[in-house]
Design a protein around this motif. Structure first.
Motif, PDB file in Angstrom:
ATOM      1  N   TRP A  68       6.350  -3.051  -3.117  1.00 39.57           N
ATOM      2  CA  TRP A  68       6.125  -1.927  -2.068  1.00 39.57           C
ATOM      3  C   TRP A  68       4.827  -1.167  -2.834  1.00 39.57           C
ATOM      4  CZ3 TRP A  68       6.291   3.140  -2.979  1.00 39.57           C
ATOM      5  CH2 TRP A  68       6.539   4.294  -1.912  1.00 39.57           C
ATOM      6  N   HIS A  69       5.046  -0.575  -4.139  1.00 36.00           N
ATOM      7  CA  HIS A  69       4.095   0.049  -4.641  1.00 36.00           C
ATOM      8  C   HIS A  69       2.724  -0.629  -4.596  1.00 36.00           C
ATOM      9  CE1 HIS A  69       1.642   2.170  -7.803  1.00 36.00           C
ATOM     10  NE2 HIS A  69       2.575   3.401  -7.648  1.00 36.00           N
ATOM     11  N   ALA A  70       2.626  -1.771  -4.912  1.00 34.52           N
ATOM     12  CA  ALA A  70       1.283  -2.687  -4.857  1.00 34.52           C
ATOM     13  C   ALA A  70       0.593  -2.677  -3.528  1.00 34.52           C
ATOM     14  CB  ALA A  70       1.444  -4.117  -5.657  1.00 34.52           C
ATOM     15  N   ALA A  71       1.684  -3.111  -2.364  1.00 34.21           N
ATOM     16  CA  ALA A  71       1.286  -3.310  -1.378  1.00 34.21           C
ATOM     17  C   ALA A  71       0.515  -1.815  -0.568  1.00 34.21           C
ATOM     18  CB  ALA A  71       2.290  -3.647  -0.391  1.00 34.21           C
ATOM     19  N   GLY A  72       1.061  -0.712  -1.015  1.00 33.49           N
ATOM     20  CA  GLY A  72       0.708   0.742  -0.823  1.00 33.49           C
ATOM     21  C   GLY A  72      -0.436   0.959  -1.335  1.00 33.49           C
ATOM     22  N   GLU A  73      -0.791   0.560  -2.543  1.00 36.68           N
ATOM     23  CA  GLU A  73      -1.939   0.998  -3.218  1.00 36.68           C
ATOM     24  C   GLU A  73      -3.175   0.232  -2.536  1.00 36.68           C
ATOM     25  OE1 GLU A  73      -3.813   1.332  -7.633  1.00 36.68           O
ATOM     26  OE2 GLU A  73      -1.857   0.633  -7.381  1.00 36.68           O
ATOM     27  N   LYS A  74      -2.817  -1.011  -2.416  1.00 35.42           N
ATOM     28  CA  LYS A  74      -3.855  -2.090  -1.752  1.00 35.42           C
ATOM     29  C   LYS A  74      -4.231  -1.655  -0.474  1.00 35.42           C
ATOM     30  CE  LYS A  74      -4.885  -6.941  -0.862  1.00 35.42           C
ATOM     31  NZ  LYS A  74      -4.371  -8.284  -1.006  1.00 35.42           N
ATOM     32  N   ALA A  75      -3.346  -1.032   0.295  1.00 37.39           N
ATOM     33  CA  ALA A  75      -3.465  -0.511   1.732  1.00 37.39           C
ATOM     34  C   ALA A  75      -4.010   0.735   1.961  1.00 37.39           C
ATOM     35  CB  ALA A  75      -2.268  -0.475   2.432  1.00 37.39           C
ATOM     36  N   GLY A  76      -4.561   1.686   0.750  1.00 39.34           N
ATOM     37  CA  GLY A  76      -5.219   2.825   0.960  1.00 39.34           C
ATOM     38  C   GLY A  76      -4.462   3.991   0.077  1.00 39.34           C
ATOM     39  N   GLY A  77      -3.118   3.682  -0.223  1.00 41.07           N
ATOM     40  CA  GLY A  77      -2.544   4.457  -0.965  1.00 41.07           C
ATOM     41  C   GLY A  77      -2.728   4.974  -2.143  1.00 41.07           C
ATOM     42  N   THR A  78      -2.393   6.233  -2.797  1.00 36.96           N
ATOM     43  CA  THR A  78      -2.815   6.574  -4.003  1.00 36.96           C
ATOM     44  C   THR A  78      -1.774   6.887  -4.902  1.00 36.96           C
ATOM     45  OG1 THR A  78      -4.529   8.005  -3.041  1.00 36.96           O
ATOM     46  CG2 THR A  78      -3.910   8.699  -5.120  1.00 36.96           C
ATOM     47  N   PRO A  79      -1.602   5.975  -6.198  1.00 34.91           N
ATOM     48  CA  PRO A  79      -0.551   5.997  -6.907  1.00 34.91           C
ATOM     49  C   PRO A  79      -0.484   7.553  -7.784  1.00 34.91           C
ATOM     50  CG  PRO A  79      -1.668   4.058  -7.561  1.00 34.91           C
ATOM     51  CD  PRO A  79      -2.598   4.872  -6.524  1.00 34.91           C
ATOM     52  N   ILE A  80       0.718   8.332  -7.844  1.00 35.36           N
ATOM     53  CA  ILE A  80       0.860   9.416  -8.555  1.00 35.36           C
ATOM     54  C   ILE A  80       1.936   9.417  -9.345  1.00 35.36           C
ATOM     55  CG2 ILE A  80      -0.166  10.699  -6.532  1.00 35.36           C
ATOM     56  CD1 ILE A  80       2.768  11.377  -5.527  1.00 35.36           C
ATOM     57  N   GLU A  81       2.110  10.632 -10.124  1.00 35.06           N
ATOM     58  CA  GLU A  81       3.023  10.832 -11.244  1.00 35.06           C
ATOM     59  C   GLU A  81       2.864   9.706 -12.393  1.00 35.06           C
ATOM     60  OE1 GLU A  81       6.803  12.333  -9.969  1.00 35.06           O
ATOM     61  OE2 GLU A  81       5.934  13.410  -8.416  1.00 35.06           O
ATOM     62  N   ASP A  82       3.923   9.247 -13.076  1.00 33.87           N
ATOM     63  CA  ASP A  82       4.148   8.192 -13.849  1.00 33.87           C
ATOM     64  C   ASP A  82       3.898   6.938 -13.178  1.00 33.87           C
ATOM     65  OD1 ASP A  82       4.487  10.063 -15.922  1.00 33.87           O
ATOM     66  OD2 ASP A  82       6.525  10.182 -15.919  1.00 33.87           O
ATOM     67  N   PRO A  83       3.384   5.952 -13.965  1.00 37.13           N
ATOM     68  CA  PRO A  83       3.469   4.593 -13.393  1.00 37.13           C
ATOM     69  C   PRO A  83       4.981   4.226 -13.163  1.00 37.13           C
ATOM     70  CG  PRO A  83       2.531   4.627 -15.616  1.00 37.13           C
ATOM     71  CD  PRO A  83       3.010   5.981 -15.160  1.00 37.13           C
ATOM     72  N   PRO A  84       5.036   3.219 -11.996  1.00 31.89           N
ATOM     73  CA  PRO A  84       6.204   2.692 -11.885  1.00 31.89           C
ATOM     74  C   PRO A  84       7.296   2.422 -12.951  1.00 31.89           C
ATOM     75  CG  PRO A  84       4.861   1.689 -10.352  1.00 31.89           C
ATOM     76  CD  PRO A  84       4.155   2.428 -11.295  1.00 31.89           C
TER      77      PRO A  84
END
Length: 125
Positions: free
Chosen positions: A80-96
């Motif tokens: 979910w996290h990887a798909a969201g980042e690839k589709a324009g999302g921004t990772p925030i807070e600590d890594p998964p």
């Protein structure tokens, strides 16, 4: 308890790319545009919507708000996290990863969507 969740967007085309990637990473279907112009996602008995605000003003993020998506496994949360980042999302807070506190063990992965809404994938330990 909840019937649905809805977030605002200023760019539904960009939002569709992002949320389609998130839901498809979990076996869901792409969003559909309903007659009122809202993107609708139905998955695992829940409904999630993305819309331009009906008052005509710009969509803004809810300060202090987080929308959590339940995940069955840590692999699902990572996908979910990887798909969201690839589709324009921004990772925030600590890594998964795993977080512990208050007698709970949770695997959390945080993103902001293209409009700035804070999202979290959560898997219980």
């Amino acid at each position: 308890m909840f019937s649905h969740m809805m977030v605002g967007s200023n760019d539904l085309d960009k939002a569709k790319v992002f949320y389609d990637a998130l839901f498809e990473s979990q076996g869901g279907k792409p969003g559909i545009l309903d007659p009122k112009g809202r993107l609708v996602y139905a998955h695992n008995g829940a409904v999630f919507l993305v819309t331009k605000p009906i008052d005509g003003n710009a969509a803004t993020i809810g300060n202090g708000s987080t929308i959590g998506f339940a995940m069955a496994t840590t692999d699902a949360a990572n996908a979910w996290h990887a798909a969201g980042e690839k589709a324009g999302g921004t990772p925030i807070e600590d890594p998964p990863g795993w977080r512990e506190g208050g007698g709970m063990k949770l695997y959390l992965a945080y993103l902001r969507d293209p409009d700035g809404n804070k999202l979290c994938a959560l898997c219980r330990g």
